[in-house]
Enzyme design. Structure first.
Site, mmCIF file in Angstrom:
data_model
loop_
_atom_site.group_PDB
_atom_site.id
_atom_site.type_symbol
_atom_site.label_atom_id
_atom_site.label_comp_id
_atom_site.label_asym_id
_atom_site.label_seq_id
_atom_site.Cartn_x
_atom_site.Cartn_y
_atom_site.Cartn_z
ATOM 1 N N GLU A 102 59.797 22.251 35.826
ATOM 2 C CA GLU A 102 60.324 23.326 34.978
ATOM 3 C C GLU A 102 59.400 24.535 34.977
ATOM 4 O O GLU A 102 59.122 25.136 33.939
ATOM 5 C CB GLU A 102 60.548 22.809 33.546
ATOM 6 C CG GLU A 102 61.587 21.695 33.468
ATOM 7 C CD GLU A 102 61.830 21.211 32.058
ATOM 8 O OE1 GLU A 102 62.997 21.075 31.674
ATOM 9 O OE2 GLU A 102 60.838 20.939 31.343
ATOM 10 N N GLU B 137 67.555 16.496 35.172
ATOM 11 C CA GLU B 137 67.472 16.068 33.779
ATOM 12 C C GLU B 137 68.803 16.377 33.097
ATOM 13 O O GLU B 137 69.049 17.513 32.696
ATOM 14 C CB GLU B 137 66.324 16.751 33.037
ATOM 15 C CG GLU B 137 64.947 16.350 33.531
ATOM 16 C CD GLU B 137 63.824 16.882 32.643
ATOM 17 O OE1 GLU B 137 64.124 17.396 31.540
ATOM 18 O OE2 GLU B 137 62.654 16.786 33.058
#
Length: 661
Positions: free
Chosen positions: A200, A280
């Site tokens: 991320e 995710e």
């Protein structure tokens, strides 16, 4: 959407066919005829060893599950129809001291949880492929996002950048980690099919700003030079950060919990013709202390609806989390916000509202995922039946038997940890633990001063994170009664806070300001990762700076807790006040089962079960129980020690169900 209209009987038929003994295992199917290639990106489709594959993966963190339960949890995941699992790797546990690595044999508190090699091998034995996410930053609602606290001893270090100091340590860590797993790659006959470059990274800085690709390239190079041949990738939420955290030429994946179509359409624009995957797909959410209720995340209905949308895109999925587990010890992370209260520490349960609960129980989301995977999966492989639920026991309540006072605790801190520092400094800067500073727990700032008249304590800057004031061994701060406590002294919310000292005995007094690291931030902007804990301003009384301070770390390492002496018998009806330690024992007949400690009647602190640091508790919740896996217990006599900050209860209550509120 026609697949959703299939009857329950059709679903059961699909599942029954998948359980047929005539079907191959996942590994048999994808290695038939020998292994010639690993996971590749075909035209809008993943290909493994020459065959199309849709990845049905689930997140599980081996360090959040006792190793005796690794196989149990992996069996349950495979039974849901998953063909892969994903795990992060926590740098801070694997390199607890600079240059000292632990992969299961380090003799540290968490060593028993750290044999990553064994975990990956068990995953393969249970017919699951592996997606590995080594960090160095993992987020994961984990202390400092998995970064070691000793990095903060460098005053000007810039984590998650090409800062030579940071990258140098990253390289040493990855060299050690890759040596543990390089031969477990799929193309070498092992389970690892893909490795994440960074995590991320697009969220680290301004959304439109291209991030440090020199840093990303350095991580990529470390993998390649250590022999990693499998697919490399990055992941972000495209709607928030586009491809600013990606490394050109490498696959991007998407993280989200709602609106898959928005994220996938953006991915298709950013990398046309590439397969789609949600690295995710957030199955639930996590909790912070002081919150009013448990956060379950998506309802089972919405969870299933968005999962069906993912499948409608012919996309692969990794459920984050499929099984959350627990943040044992002091390992919970925290979040930093630009609104009050600006910081929030995560609770010790990482139940996450996931398909498998913290204790490994099946939830409605498990059933929904199992049904939809069975309908979507075009490759039928041998799928085991779900194992039965593990039993739970509400053991009889036990009365606390012994205690050690705060002064007795301090007297038993090893002398090499007690140092003179003059003025206050953060815990990481303390010259202890072979030059690594203090990582976790609480630190006492002690000074000798005459407090026989009313005086005012002044703390310059902010407390990181929660403070208690003890004078001559007596607790002076109050047990927080509600969220309104955050408006008063003792919390990070207050800058340049003051506290009235009164009621001390005549003569020289011992003034202790005890500061707890409640969890370092695990997500956010670069400035949010300045996570030095303790005090690093000035400590003064009536305007006079205290410059003869002793720092006393309260690290609560298991070996130290188990070696404590001087336990006193607790008399019936005796009123005690923290900080103090209390101990009790209880006997189990036969094989132990899972259980939960209901800490609702206690105040705030930590729990140790047979020497293992179970985690934190806090009476304002939302979490009310601490999960005790059966392998932490034993037949016969068991010991529980509680470190209580304020007011203890006289009993420990067990329950067979969690109270997450």
């Amino acid at each position: 959407m026609g697949r959703l209209s299939m009857t329950l009987g059709s679903i059961l038929l699909v599942m029954a066919l998948a359980s047929s003994q005539d079907l191959p295992t996942v590994y048999e199917y994808y290695t038939e005829g020998g292994i010639t290639s690993g996971l590749e990106t075909g035209s809008n489709q993943f290909i493994l060893n020459g065959k199309d594959i849709t990845l049905y993966s689930g997140s599980i963190h081996y360090y959040r599950v006792v190793p005796e339960y690794w196989r149990d949890r992996l069996k349950r995941m495979r039974a849901a129809g998953l063909n892969a699992i994903e795990t992060y790797v926590p740098w801070n546990l694997h390199e607890p001291k600079m240059g000292v690595f632990d992969f299961g044999q380090g003799g540290n508190d968490f060593s028993r949880l750290l044999d990553i090699r064994q975990f990956l091998q068990i995953a393969q034995e249970e017919d699951l492929l592996v997606i590995l996410r080594p960090g160095p930053y993992i987020c994961a609602e984990w202390e400092f996002g998995g970064l070691p606290s000793w990095l903060l001893r460098y005053p000007d270090i810039k984590v998650r950048t090409s800062d030579p100091i940071f990258v140098g340590h990253v390289r040493q860590y990855l060299d050690q980690l890759m040596a543990q797993v390089v031969d477990l790659q799929f193309t070498s006959g092992g389970p690892i099919i893909a490795v994440q470059i960074e995590n991320e990274y697009g969220a680290f800085g301004e959304p439109t700003e291209i991030k440090d690709r020199v840093y990303l390239g350095a991580i990529r190079d470390a993998y390649v030079e250590n022999g990693i041949r499998e697919l490399l990738f990055t992941c972000d939420t495209p709607a928030n950060s586009s491809d600013t955290g990606a490394l050109p030429g490498y696959l991007q994946m998407a993280n989200f919990n709602t609106d898959p179509e928005i994220q996938f359409e953006l991915l298709k624009e950013l990398q046309p013709g590439m397969p789609l995957m949600s690295m995710e797909y957030w199955t639930g959410w996590f909790d912070h202390w002081f919150e009013s209720q448990h956060n379950f995340g998506n309802t089972p209905e919405n969870f299933a609806r968005y999962l069906q949308t993912i499948f409608n895109y012919n996309a692969s999925v990794n459920f984050y989390m499929f099984h959350g587990g627990s943040a044992f010890g002091f390992m919970n992370g925290a979040n930093v916000f630009d609104f009050f209260p600006n910081y929030a520490a995560d609770v010790s349960s990482y139940d996450y509202g996931a398909p498998l609960s913290e204790a490994g129980d099946y939830t409605e989301k498990y059933t929904r995922a199992q049904e939809l995977i069975a309908l979507d999966n075009k490759v039928q492989t041998l799928t085991p039946s779900p194992p039965p639920q593990n039993p739970k026991t509400a053991y009889p309540a036990v009365t606390m038997q012994e205690f050690i006072t705060y002064d007795q605790i301090i007297q038993q801190i090893p002398t090499e940890l007690v140092i003179q520092i003059g003025s206050v400094t953060n815990m990481e800067a303390l010259d202890i633990n072979d030059g690594n500073g203090q990582a976790y727990g609480l630190v006492v700032y002690r000074s000798q001063i005459d407090l026989s008249t009313t005086a005012q304590l002044q703390i310059t800057g902010r407390i990181r994170d929660v403070a208690m004031v003890v004078v001559d061994g007596e607790q002076k701060t109050k047990r927080p009664a509600s969220q309104l406590a955050l408006l008063g002294f003792g919390y990070w919310t207050q800058e340049n806070s003051t506290f009235l000292l009164e009621g001390a005995a005549a003569g020289t007094n011992t003034l202790d300001v005890i500061v707890e690291n409640w969890g370092r931030n695990n997500f956010g902007q670069p400035s949010d990762f300045d996570q030095r804990k303790g005090l690093y301003g000035e400590l003064a009384v009536d305007g006079v700076a205290l410059n003869d301070i002793t720092a006393i770390p309260l690290e609560f390492k298991s070996s130290w807790v188990q070696g404590l002496t001087g336990w006193q018998t607790l008399a019936g009806g005796e009123a005690l006040s923290g900080p103090l330690l209390l101990r009790t024992t209880f006997s189990i007949t036969g094989a132990p089962t899972d259980t939960f400690l209901d800490m609702s009647a206690w105040s705030k602190g930590s729990i140790f079960v047979n020497g293992f640091h179970l985690g934190r508790f806090f009476h304002l919740g939302p979490l009310r129980t601490n999960y005790i896996p059966a392998p932490l217990l034993k037949e016969g006599l068991n010991e529980i020690i509680v470190f209580e900050h304020y007011l203890p209860a006289d009993q420990l209550q067990f329950t067979d169900t969690p109270i997450l509120e």
